[in-house]
Scaffold this active site. Structure first.
Site, PDB file in Angstrom:
ATOM      1  N   ARG A 312       0.835  -1.208   0.000  1.00 55.85           N
ATOM      2  CA  ARG A 312       0.000   0.000   0.000  1.00 55.85           C
ATOM      3  C   ARG A 312       0.870   1.258   0.000  1.00 55.85           C
ATOM      4  O   ARG A 312       0.538   2.247  -0.650  1.00 55.85           O
ATOM      5  CB  ARG A 312      -0.993  -0.006   1.172  1.00 55.85           C
ATOM      6  CG  ARG A 312      -2.040   1.093   1.078  1.00 55.85           C
ATOM      7  CD  ARG A 312      -3.165   0.947   2.079  1.00 55.85           C
ATOM      8  NE  ARG A 312      -4.199   0.015   1.654  1.00 55.85           N
ATOM      9  CZ  ARG A 312      -5.215   0.304   0.861  1.00 55.85           C
ATOM     10  NH1 ARG A 312      -5.369   1.520   0.386  1.00 55.85           N
ATOM     11  NH2 ARG A 312      -6.104  -0.615   0.534  1.00 55.85           N
ATOM     12  N   GLU A 718     -10.315   5.332   6.704  1.00 57.35           N
ATOM     13  CA  GLU A 718      -8.894   5.689   6.726  1.00 57.35           C
ATOM     14  C   GLU A 718      -8.518   6.950   5.940  1.00 57.35           C
ATOM     15  O   GLU A 718      -7.663   7.716   6.391  1.00 57.35           O
ATOM     16  CB  GLU A 718      -8.055   4.528   6.178  1.00 57.35           C
ATOM     17  CG  GLU A 718      -8.151   3.263   6.997  1.00 57.35           C
ATOM     18  CD  GLU A 718      -7.557   2.087   6.235  1.00 57.35           C
ATOM     19  OE1 GLU A 718      -8.221   1.583   5.309  1.00 57.35           O
ATOM     20  OE2 GLU A 718      -6.437   1.701   6.543  1.00 57.35           O
TER      21      GLU A 718
HETATM   22  N1  MTE Z   1     -13.166   4.720  13.975  1.00 59.02           N
HETATM   23  C1  MTE Z   1     -13.269   4.432  15.290  1.00 59.02           C
HETATM   24  N2  MTE Z   1     -14.091   5.168  16.054  1.00 59.02           N
HETATM   25  N3  MTE Z   1     -12.545   3.427  15.863  1.00 59.02           N
HETATM   26  C2  MTE Z   1     -11.667   2.661  15.124  1.00 59.02           C
HETATM   27  O1  MTE Z   1     -11.023   1.753  15.658  1.00 59.02           O
HETATM   28  N4  MTE Z   1     -10.690   2.245  12.897  1.00 59.02           N
HETATM   29  C3  MTE Z   1     -10.345   2.818  11.596  1.00 59.02           C
HETATM   30  C4  MTE Z   1     -11.589   3.429  10.939  1.00 59.02           C
HETATM   31  N5  MTE Z   1     -12.290   4.268  11.866  1.00 59.02           N
HETATM   32  C5  MTE Z   1     -11.534   2.947  13.720  1.00 59.02           C
HETATM   33  C6  MTE Z   1     -12.345   3.985  13.185  1.00 59.02           C
HETATM   34  C7  MTE Z   1      -9.764   1.866  10.658  1.00 59.02           C
HETATM   35  S1  MTE Z   1      -8.121   1.524  10.778  1.00 59.02           S
HETATM   36  C8  MTE Z   1     -10.498   1.276   9.664  1.00 59.02           C
HETATM   37  S2  MTE Z   1      -9.775   0.245   8.534  1.00 59.02           S
HETATM   38  C9  MTE Z   1     -11.944   1.501   9.536  1.00 59.02           C
HETATM   39  O2  MTE Z   1     -12.451   2.369  10.541  1.00 59.02           O
HETATM   40  C10 MTE Z   1     -12.665   0.160   9.627  1.00 59.02           C
HETATM   41  O3  MTE Z   1     -14.026   0.286   9.621  1.00 59.02           O
HETATM   42  P1  MTE Z   1     -14.902   0.499   8.288  1.00 59.02           P
HETATM   43  O4  MTE Z   1     -14.262  -0.340   7.223  1.00 59.02           O
HETATM   44  O5  MTE Z   1     -16.235   0.038   8.672  1.00 59.02           O
HETATM   45  O6  MTE Z   1     -14.809   1.947   7.988  1.00 59.02           O
HETATM   46  N1  HPA Z   2      -5.724  -2.804   4.735  1.00 62.57           N
HETATM   47  C1  HPA Z   2      -5.844  -3.480   5.875  1.00 62.57           C
HETATM   48  N2  HPA Z   2      -5.552  -4.749   6.007  1.00 62.57           N
HETATM   49  C2  HPA Z   2      -5.134  -5.397   4.931  1.00 62.57           C
HETATM   50  C3  HPA Z   2      -4.987  -4.756   3.707  1.00 62.57           C
HETATM   51  C4  HPA Z   2      -5.301  -3.384   3.597  1.00 62.57           C
HETATM   52  O1  HPA Z   2      -5.181  -2.756   2.546  1.00 62.57           O
HETATM   53  N3  HPA Z   2      -4.534  -5.645   2.818  1.00 62.57           N
HETATM   54  C5  HPA Z   2      -4.403  -6.794   3.491  1.00 62.57           C
HETATM   55  N4  HPA Z   2      -4.752  -6.664   4.757  1.00 62.57           N
HETATM   56 MO1  MOS Z   3      -7.592  -0.428   9.304  1.00 66.99          MO
HETATM   57  S1  MOS Z   3      -5.571  -0.068   9.450  1.00 66.99           S
HETATM   58  O1  MOS Z   3      -7.366  -1.256   7.740  1.00 66.99           O
HETATM   59  O2  MOS Z   3      -7.760  -1.696  10.416  1.00 66.99           O
END
Ligand code: MTE
Ligand code: HPA
Ligand code: MOS
Length: 765
Positions: A312, A718
């Site tokens: 990534r 993210e």
């Molecule tokens: N928001 C909150 N409140 N708490 C969390 O732990 N994790 C983040 C983001 N937002 C997180 C958050 C991360 S690293 C990711 S990958 C995404 O939420 C995962 O959830 P989603 O795919 O449903 O957005």
């Molecule tokens: N994000 C989080 N976890 C993962 C990914 C990614 O892009 N690819 C493989 N594991």
């Molecule tokens: Mo988020 S770093 O892909 O859990």
């Protein structure tokens, strides 16, 4: 109908979060006989484990069992086949904080006290504690990988201008409010239920089974909610759960393992810090012709998710810019530190900083405005391809950029900041802009799948289950809105339920921001299957055409010539049951269009891109090195947002978390490789007063996704973290103003007061 998609709904647990009524694992009632576990960790970064004597620990008051590697009935591994990531170290110790053993006692205090009585003898060997040393020794956890297009060597040699630079960024501790925890409850015939604070219930199931040497079907992983994950519970939660499972198996009693903050910070992986070296070639207008970059990540002692993070990072080194000749090489450096892991952005933030640094240097070199140079190099909509061969077809860069500059009144404030700096010798201000392109999908194609399970009961209430986990990001309410939209009922008729490997199996982690994209569609499929059955039944039952059965506002209208009939959703559900129609269905979704050749680094790894732009203003005290973010203006593409209230919160939170990474969050290991920043007193996350004083956050309007995402929404978890790159750029701008304004600034992250002062010294020299 309340809670349709695209309406602002508050988080389903918001009131429970703020009143303390939301139940986390440590709040669960403990069955009689529950035991508590504590870990014994290596005090040394690298060495041979000569002796591990747990007799004093075992003899301590309240202790029921002690466990070491030899007590593992299955495989001593918390990772997939071929990877070596032991639960408890054997022979070799690879970082200070590595788990060696575990003590189980009838109280938490007894377990922790006994763990402190372990006698450990380690013959120290030389540790590798930084990226530079690992690079020099070619110590890697995987072979270097290269993303390449065109002929960067020749293009650099031929370029009218060339610049080279180096810098580095630090790691980041997740600092989830709820630490790592698991509660394992043994049942009959070796069955085991594990409550885990994990983003990846299926991996918890697999790791527990692997350690115990049993079939996957004996282990059920359950997750109601996490008190934050941020990537830190994508893989690390699995070994914590595995350890609890092992102890439950051994003692036959429920066992809870909760890591105190200090142990959590010492034992688990963090965001990867990176070192960079690059050369960029450009013409006299500032158009980038070629980039040759080296990105070296601190992987820590083992592989974990480093391959994905490197991939990534490499696929985000281009960020928003067309770079005709391109080479980026990613090194996964093996050090004797915690094994670094997923953290919001997953290598993306560490990728985009390269070009942001390069463009600032190009602008200073040519005496031009860096933001004009940025825009000059944007991908052109619809035609340009990324270095890995994906066309940037939908492209909101220009729109986000124009909106952020307009909303932030860029021209006026640029002039104001410059005027301020001319008359202020001590305090300096800086402005920074940042454009964002972030690829959405797991960069491992098979991970892009999800399942859901929906039941409609005969009173019309609905139970929703899917493979995604709720970590505060609002996934459950978003997916509930999708189901409400399908059945056209109020969202509070829908009861989201704990994620469980027994309900939806073989799931991917909730990560890569794909939670609502994947699980939203899976739940839509499940609900739509039931709805289709209900329509067929209603058509037959009421003697109307299927097209004349309409769901709206919690009711179902059956239009017949002369005699329209209306029943409530619940009444129809009951009629369906009487008519022996199944009101339960699974749903499945896999992301279309994606493919990726990981060896060649080519393909279409991302279903789509999400875009954004940020503008930040900072103030720096040139005597102390302290800084403040005075104002931030953000524009983030959320497609057609499923829930604007949740998405705004995600954007704000992500930005401030990114700001923390760039400014105040510093991990510090001593010369022996012991992490010394192990709690909030030494590791500083941003507080409420660090958030920008003026904080204007907007979602890009009229941005419904071109691809068939769920209700044309886009992921949000993210991408906005990367918007904080504008703060770093603004800090460099302010520091440059302390010198002649023409000198490019090297500013390593985190930009602590020490680093800011050091950078000021270089521009003044
Ligand atoms: N928001 C909150 N409140 N708490 C969390 O732990 N994790 C983040 C983001 N937002 C997180 C958050 C991360 S690293 C990711 S990958 C995404 O939420 C995962 O959830 P989603 O795919 O449903 O957005
Ligand atoms: N994000 C989080 N976890 C993962 C990914 C990614 O892009 N690819 C493989 N594991
Ligand atoms: Mo988020 S770093 O892909 O859990």
């Amino acid at each position: 109908m309340k809670g349709a998609v695209r309406s602002a709904q508050r988080h389903d647990s918001a009131l429970k979060h703020v009143t303390g009524q939301a139940l986390y694992i440590d709040d669960m009632p403990e069955p009689p006989g529950t035991l508590h576990a504590a870990l014994v960790l290596s005090p040394v970064a690298s060495g041979r484990l000569m002796k591990l004597d747990l007799s004093a620990a075992a003899a301590s008051r309240g202790v029921v069992a002690t466990l070491v590697a030899a007590d593992i009935p299955g495989r001593n591994s918390t990772a997939g086949p071929g990877k070596e990531e032991p639960l408890f170290a054997v022979d070799r110790v690879e970082f200070a904080g590595q788990p060696l053993a575990m003590v189980v006692a009838d109280t938490l205090d007894a377990a922790r006290a006994a763990a402190g009585r372990a006698v450990i003898e380690i013959e120290e060997t030389e540790a590798i504690l930084d990226i530079a040393t690992a690079l020099a020794r070619q110590a890697y956890v995987q072979a270097p990988s290269t993303l390449r297009r065109g002929d960067p060597e020749a293009a650099l040699a031929a370029a009218p201008h060339r610049l080279s630079a180096e810098f580095s960024v630090g790691g980041q501790e997740h600092f989830y409010l709820e630490g790592q925890i698991a509660f394992a409850l043994p049942g009959e015939d070796g069955d085991l239920v594990v409550h885990s604070s994990t983003q990846h219930p299926t991996e918890v199931q697999h790791v527990c089974a692997q350690l115990l040497g049993c079939d996957f079907n004996r282990v059920t992983a359950v997750v109601r909610r996490l008190g934050g994950g941020f990537g830190g519970k994508e893989s690390n939660a699995s070994w914590v759960a595995g350890a609890a499972a092992l102890a439950a198996h051994r003692t036959g009693r429920p066992v809870k393992l909760r890591l105190p903050r200090e142990i959590d910070m010492i034992a688990t992986g963090k965001r990867h810090g990176f070192d960079y070296r690059y050369t960029v070639g450009f013409d006299g207008d500032g158009r980038v012709l070629a980039l040759d970059a080296m990105l070296a990540a601190d992987a820590g002692f083992s592989l974990d998710l480093t391959p994905g993070v490197i991939a990534r990072a490499l696929t985000h080194t281009d960020n928003a810019y067309w770079i005709p000749h391109f080479r980026a090489v990613g090194y996964a450096c093996k050090t004797n530190k915690q094994s670094n892991t997923a953290f919001r952005g997953f290598g993306g933030p560490q990728g985009v900083v390269v070009m942001e640094d390069a463009l600032d240097r190009i602008a200073r070199h040519l005496g031009r405005d860096a933001n004009e140079i940025r825009a000059l190099n944007f991908y052109r909509a619809g035609t340009d391809e990324t270095p890995y061969g994906q066309t940037v077809d939908e492209n909101h860069l220009a729109r986000c950029w124009a909106e952020v500059k307009q909303g932030g009144e860029f021209e006026r404030r640029r002039a104001e900041v410059d005027a301020f700096n001319r008359t202020s010798p001590i305090l300096k201000r800086g402005l920074g802009l940042f454009p964002l392109k972030f690829g959405i999908s797991f960069n491992v194609a098979h991970m892009n799948q999800a399942g859901a399970l929906v039941h409609v009961y005969t009173d019309g209430s609905i139970r929703l289950n899917h493979g995604g986990t709720e970590m505060g990001q609002g996934l459950f309410i978003k997916v509930a809105q999708v189901v409400a939209e399908v059945f056209k009922v109020d969202v509070d008729r829908i009861r989201p339920s704990a994620t469980s490997t027994a309900e939806v199996p073989n799931t991917s982690p909730t990560a890569a921001s794909t939670g609502s994209d994947l699980n939203g569609w899976a739940a839509w499929e499940a609900a739509n299957t039931i709805k289709t059955r209900m329509i067929a039944f209603a058509s037959e039952h009421f003697g109307a055409a299927e097209k004349d059965v309409e769901f709206a506002d919690g009711t179902v209208r059956i239009a017949k010539p002369g005699s329209n009939q209306v029943v409530s959703f619940g009444e129809l559900a009951k009629l369906c049951w009487m008519g022996r129609v199944s009101l339960s269905a699974t749903g499945f979704y896999k992301t279309p269009k994606i493919h990726w050749d990981a060896a060649a680094m080519r393909g279409r790894p991302f279903f789509y891109f999400s875009f954004g732009a940020a503008m930040a203003e900072v103030a720096v005290d040139t005597l102390t090195g302290e800084s403040r973010v005075l104002r931030a203006d953000l524009v983030q593409d959320c497609g057609a947002s499923l829930n604007p209230a949740i998405d705004l919160g995600q954007i704000e939170g992500a930005f401030v978390q990114g700001q923390g990474w760039f400014t105040c969050e510093e991990l510090w290991w001593d010369a022996k490789g012991l992490l010394r920043t192990v709690g909030p007193s030494t590791y500083k996350i941003p507080g409420s007063r660090d958030a920008p004083r003026v904080f204007n956050v907007k979602m890009l309007e009229n941005a419904a996704s071109r691809e068939a995402t769920i209700f044309r929404s886009k992921a949000v978890g993210e991408p906005p973290l990367l918007l904080a790159t504008a703060v770093w750029t603004a800090l460099k701008d302010a520091i440059a103003a302390a010198g002649d304004g023409k000198t490019a600034v090297r500013l390593d992250a985190p930009a602590t007061p020490e680093r800011v002062l050091a950078a000021i010294a270089t521009v003044k020299a």
